[in-house]
Design a protein around this motif. Structure first.
Motif, PDB file in Angstrom:
ATOM      1  N   LEU A 153      -7.250   6.679   0.586  1.00  0.00           N
ATOM      2  CA  LEU A 153      -7.617   5.191   0.688  1.00  0.00           C
ATOM      3  C   LEU A 153      -6.433   4.790  -0.305  1.00  0.00           C
ATOM      4  O   LEU A 153      -6.518   3.647  -0.627  1.00  0.00           O
ATOM      5  N   ALA A 154      -5.543   5.703  -1.093  1.00  0.00           N
ATOM      6  CA  ALA A 154      -4.683   4.905  -2.054  1.00  0.00           C
ATOM      7  C   ALA A 154      -3.758   4.059  -1.530  1.00  0.00           C
ATOM      8  O   ALA A 154      -3.384   3.050  -2.114  1.00  0.00           O
ATOM      9  N   ASP A 155      -3.209   4.129  -0.159  1.00  0.00           N
ATOM     10  CA  ASP A 155      -2.151   3.379   0.317  1.00  0.00           C
ATOM     11  C   ASP A 155      -2.709   1.783   0.389  1.00  0.00           C
ATOM     12  O   ASP A 155      -2.152   1.084   0.078  1.00  0.00           O
ATOM     13  N   GLU A 156      -3.943   1.695   0.807  1.00  0.00           N
ATOM     14  CA  GLU A 156      -4.610   0.330   0.941  1.00  0.00           C
ATOM     15  C   GLU A 156      -4.916  -0.216  -0.565  1.00  0.00           C
ATOM     16  O   GLU A 156      -4.699  -1.503  -0.409  1.00  0.00           O
ATOM     17  N   VAL A 157      -5.138   0.787  -1.541  1.00  0.00           N
ATOM     18  CA  VAL A 157      -5.327   0.084  -2.850  1.00  0.00           C
ATOM     19  C   VAL A 157      -4.003  -0.295  -3.105  1.00  0.00           C
ATOM     20  O   VAL A 157      -3.787  -1.486  -3.958  1.00  0.00           O
ATOM     21  N   ARG A 158      -2.836   0.470  -2.930  1.00  0.00           N
ATOM     22  CA  ARG A 158      -1.390  -0.011  -3.294  1.00  0.00           C
ATOM     23  C   ARG A 158      -0.961  -1.408  -2.843  1.00  0.00           C
ATOM     24  O   ARG A 158      -0.430  -2.091  -3.406  1.00  0.00           O
ATOM     25  N   GLU A 159      -1.467  -1.351  -1.220  1.00  0.00           N
ATOM     26  CA  GLU A 159      -1.037  -2.649  -0.709  1.00  0.00           C
ATOM     27  C   GLU A 159      -1.681  -4.050  -1.370  1.00  0.00           C
ATOM     28  O   GLU A 159      -1.252  -5.005  -1.621  1.00  0.00           O
ATOM     29  N   LEU A 160      -3.149  -3.874  -1.801  1.00  0.00           N
ATOM     30  CA  LEU A 160      -3.654  -4.985  -2.538  1.00  0.00           C
ATOM     31  C   LEU A 160      -3.036  -5.337  -3.659  1.00  0.00           C
ATOM     32  O   LEU A 160      -2.879  -6.508  -4.064  1.00  0.00           O
TER      33      LEU A 160
END
Length: 157
Positions: free
Chosen positions: A144-151
């Motif tokens: 899920l880290a890529d989604e958080v990075r994008e936010l």
């Protein structure tokens, strides 16, 4: 390593972080779950108001102190999109909450912000256990880290 059954709670944290971003706020979201798996409370950042202490982890710590017994707090888990800041880690420990599971670490967030040229925050980022050594902490969660990075990228640009 987290149990796959915990991923829905972490996905909810990412949804809450997205909701915060849509409201013009920093993208952080957290969920408080009882020892038997029931969602007790959830929140997202509210710092756009100017009160930089309005973090969801801090709010959930205060909520738990008002609504749960010490035993219930110790059995609970806080799921969160980002590792607790020092203020939130201290609040978590002071009220006696149980474990923390986060998607992205403070170190990851600091590296992303530096990459994008965002100034460092006024409070040093520290691992939770540097502030609250007795708390069980698990993370990051790579899936899920890529989604958080994008936010965070969207917020900072």
């Amino acid at each position: 390593m987290i149990d796959p059954s915990e991923l829905p709670h972490l996905r909810r944290c990412v949804e809450l972080a997205s909701r915060a971003l849509e409201a013009g706020d920093e993208p952080f979201g957290s969920v408080l779950v009882s020892g038997d798996g029931a969602v007790l409370a959830e929140d997202h950042n509210h710092v756009a108001s100017g009160d930089r202490t309005q973090h969801p982890e801090f709010a959930l710590a205060r909520w738990s102190a008002e609504h749960l017994t010490p035993e219930e707090r110790a059995a609970a888990t806080v799921y969160t999109s980002g590792e607790h800041c020092p203020m939130c880690a201290a609040a978590h420990a002071w009220v006696g909450l149980g474990r923390i599971v986060y998607v992205a670490s403070s170190a990851q967030l600091a590296a992303w912000l530096a990459e994008w040229g965002v100034p460092a925050p006024p409070v040093r980022t520290l691992p939770v256990n540097d502030v609250a050594p007795g708390v069980i902490v698990e993370g990051p969660v790579p899936e899920l880290a890529d989604e958080v990075r994008e936010l965070h990228r969207r917020f900072s640009h």
